[in-house]
Design an enzyme around this catalytic site. Sequence first.
Site, mmCIF file in Angstrom:
data_model
loop_
_atom_site.group_PDB
_atom_site.id
_atom_site.type_symbol
_atom_site.label_atom_id
_atom_site.label_comp_id
_atom_site.label_asym_id
_atom_site.label_seq_id
_atom_site.Cartn_x
_atom_site.Cartn_y
_atom_site.Cartn_z
ATOM 1 N N GLU A 48 0.831 -1.205 0.000
ATOM 2 C CA GLU A 48 0.000 0.000 0.000
ATOM 3 C C GLU A 48 0.864 1.252 0.000
ATOM 4 O O GLU A 48 0.516 2.249 -0.638
ATOM 5 C CB GLU A 48 -0.953 -0.005 1.196
ATOM 6 C CG GLU A 48 -2.076 -1.039 1.095
ATOM 7 C CD GLU A 48 -1.623 -2.464 1.331
ATOM 8 O OE1 GLU A 48 -0.500 -2.663 1.838
ATOM 9 O OE2 GLU A 48 -2.390 -3.386 1.001
ATOM 10 N N HIS B 215 -11.238 -6.453 8.491
ATOM 11 C CA HIS B 215 -12.036 -6.274 7.261
ATOM 12 C C HIS B 215 -13.322 -5.547 7.633
ATOM 13 O O HIS B 215 -14.370 -5.769 7.031
ATOM 14 C CB HIS B 215 -12.363 -7.626 6.613
ATOM 15 C CG HIS B 215 -11.165 -8.425 6.217
ATOM 16 N ND1 HIS B 215 -10.439 -9.173 7.103
ATOM 17 C CD2 HIS B 215 -10.535 -8.551 5.019
ATOM 18 C CE1 HIS B 215 -9.429 -9.755 6.465
ATOM 19 N NE2 HIS B 215 -9.465 -9.388 5.210
#
Lengths: 385, 324
Positions: free
Chosen positions: B60, B129
Amino acid sequence: MTTVSTDRGPHHRSAERRPEDALAADVLRVMRPDGSLDPAADPHLSDAEVLALYRAMVRTRVVDERAVALQRQGRIGFHIGSLGEEATIVGSAFALRPQDWLFPCYREFGAALLRGLPLERYFDNLFGNAGDLAKGRQMPDHWCDREHKLGSVSSPIGTQITQAVGFAWAARLRRDDVVALVYFGDGATSSSDFHNGLNFAGVYRTPTVLLCRNNGWAISVPTERQTASEGFASKGAAYGVHGVRCDGNDLFAVVRACRDAIARASRGDGPTLVEALTYRLSGHSTSDDPKAYRPEGEVARWSELDPIERLRAHLVARGQWGAPAEAALHAELAEEVRASLAAAEKKPAPALASMFEDVYAEPPWHLREQREALLAGPRAKGHGG
Amino acid sequence: MAQMNMVQAINDALRLEMKRDDRVVVLGEDVGKVGGVFRVTAGLYDEFGDERVIDTPLSEGGIIGTAIGMALYGLVPVPEIQFADFIFPAYDQIVSELAKYRYRSGGEYPCKMVIRTPVGGGIRGGHYHSQSPEAQFIHVAGLKVVCPSNAADAKGLLLAAIRDPDPVLFFEPKRVYRAAKGEVPEGDYTVPLGQAKVVRPGADVTIVTWGAMVYEALDAANKASAEGVECEIVDLRTLWPLDIDSVVASVKKTGRLVVVHEAPRSCGLGGEIVSLVNEKAFLHLEAPPVRVTGFDTPFPYTLEMEYLPLAHRILPAVLATAKY
Ligand SMILES: Cc1ncc(C[n+]2csc(CCOP(=O)(O)OP(=O)(O)O)c2C)c(N)n1
Ligand SMILES: [Mg+2]
């Protein structure tokens, strides 16, 4: 080592990941195609050890298949499996000594079971119930078990790598003969923790085994999108870390590579980056459908290198295994799975108040207040307890 | 008009803008061939090719750092972070670099991109998540933060975000990715950033919320209505800069405020909204403003429906506020 091709433009996409890669000359391999062992690399396991490892690999697969079925039936929410990677996972965990520690990624429940995590505890984790050592707080396959020197699984990719380096470093600072082995995937080699981990491990010569399960894919992204270099073991060199590649579908090669790495670490000769060449025969997880991105034929070709089939062929050739033993093993495992599953599935969800425990060693006022408000308020629909 | 869910509406906006502006590039993990793990970028790789829809290495920090470089060169990157929970390896690039580029260069280097990422719970995703980290980005000067609740807004807000001169975090409430289905105008239109929408008018209690919690607020409002309490629901749509005028106007009408968000309670956006209302409409308040939020714990797996501020927790807060 094959030379690094220089004509890889930014749009390079290899058509397919070939099993031949795992058979290249620079890869440590012990099992020959005819099932015999290369005496030069043989880790010399006893007959009983080989049988126990075969059993552990089959057990891993049986549990894996059961977990997939549980997810399909809606009895658990998710599963991430290890189909095809059993030799890498079981062989590496076996190589550890009792005092060594294991820092998992999320695919290595087989290693945890081998180290002693009770099967019922693993199912407790899949159900996220009150018996789960992680108290039902994490997704399935995010287990932990301190008693068996198993770290805590985290979803964010790569984070365990630096932690394992620090753990082993601490052991060295305390003059303890303890090695930490850390698992991660090929995708994780792109994370900054991989590079930090190798760098710190190299600079401080920490007794760490960095085990890269190169299974060809990071969800839908093939390995050539993670690196332009030839494989991952070669990345050790730039950090002053010894690197080896082994055939990850060859149990003996994995044991040999990891034992050598552990011995090296224990001697004070520093870390090793072990790249185990294997293949993810399943989708990424029960949420993934690999048909959308995986070239046809790849799976069939890798299935021919199935680590369990290869080990079985070896055992048969040695006269140590046959159909009756195989049938007995499957019957025994089916019964073990049935009993552990039944026991786990009966357990309730974690208690409501447990949500507020372990945020801190002691809950401060605001968490006590929030706990009381939740307990006094109405219940939600749609959870197990 | 066409019936679309939020995934399709965002996909439509991306396709439209990529056709209109060839500087727009999409990059991230699994966004290419497979079209994203939620299929939000489905079909774009085939249509625009691998120089504009780019599968990246698993980093990322690498995605956002290189996107900053692309933006400085003049492209318009729309990176995807697979889950907001995985944005933190890029936090340094976002917070130390992206947010400050324009300011620290005296305006010489404006740096804009839209970072798309799914947020929120209710999908059995556990710690990593499920999170809603909006406050952690709002607290950084220089970032705009958007979170649509429905398909039509998602398309119009994304088009506005891509054309905005500033960096935007575009949070997509994954729990309603497919459930939030509705009429979506065809072709080009924008929903301006910084404008909230009253999605249910009512005279008694103002509920300020956004994303997936809009539906929970509507559910609670319908139940409150049966008990004679009418809620006005303000869907913020853009979380920062906040449409404070719409919030204050509604509170001046009802005199009562309930803020609902999934993120943990302390130092969440709800606290800021309550402070602003205290500063700007104190004399109009008939009851202390209330927050109904996630708890100050990591996001749990099995107990997630107890963690989330769903209708069953919003309703009693609304009724108590109305009776105060
Ligand atoms: C920081 C971070 N980014 C993205 C993800 C989403 N994600 C989960 S697994 C995965 C692929 C990992 O691939 P690899 O490291 O090769 O391991 P494998 O799954 O193949 O065992 C991705 C992108 C994540 N968990 N963490
Ligand atoms: Mg992989």
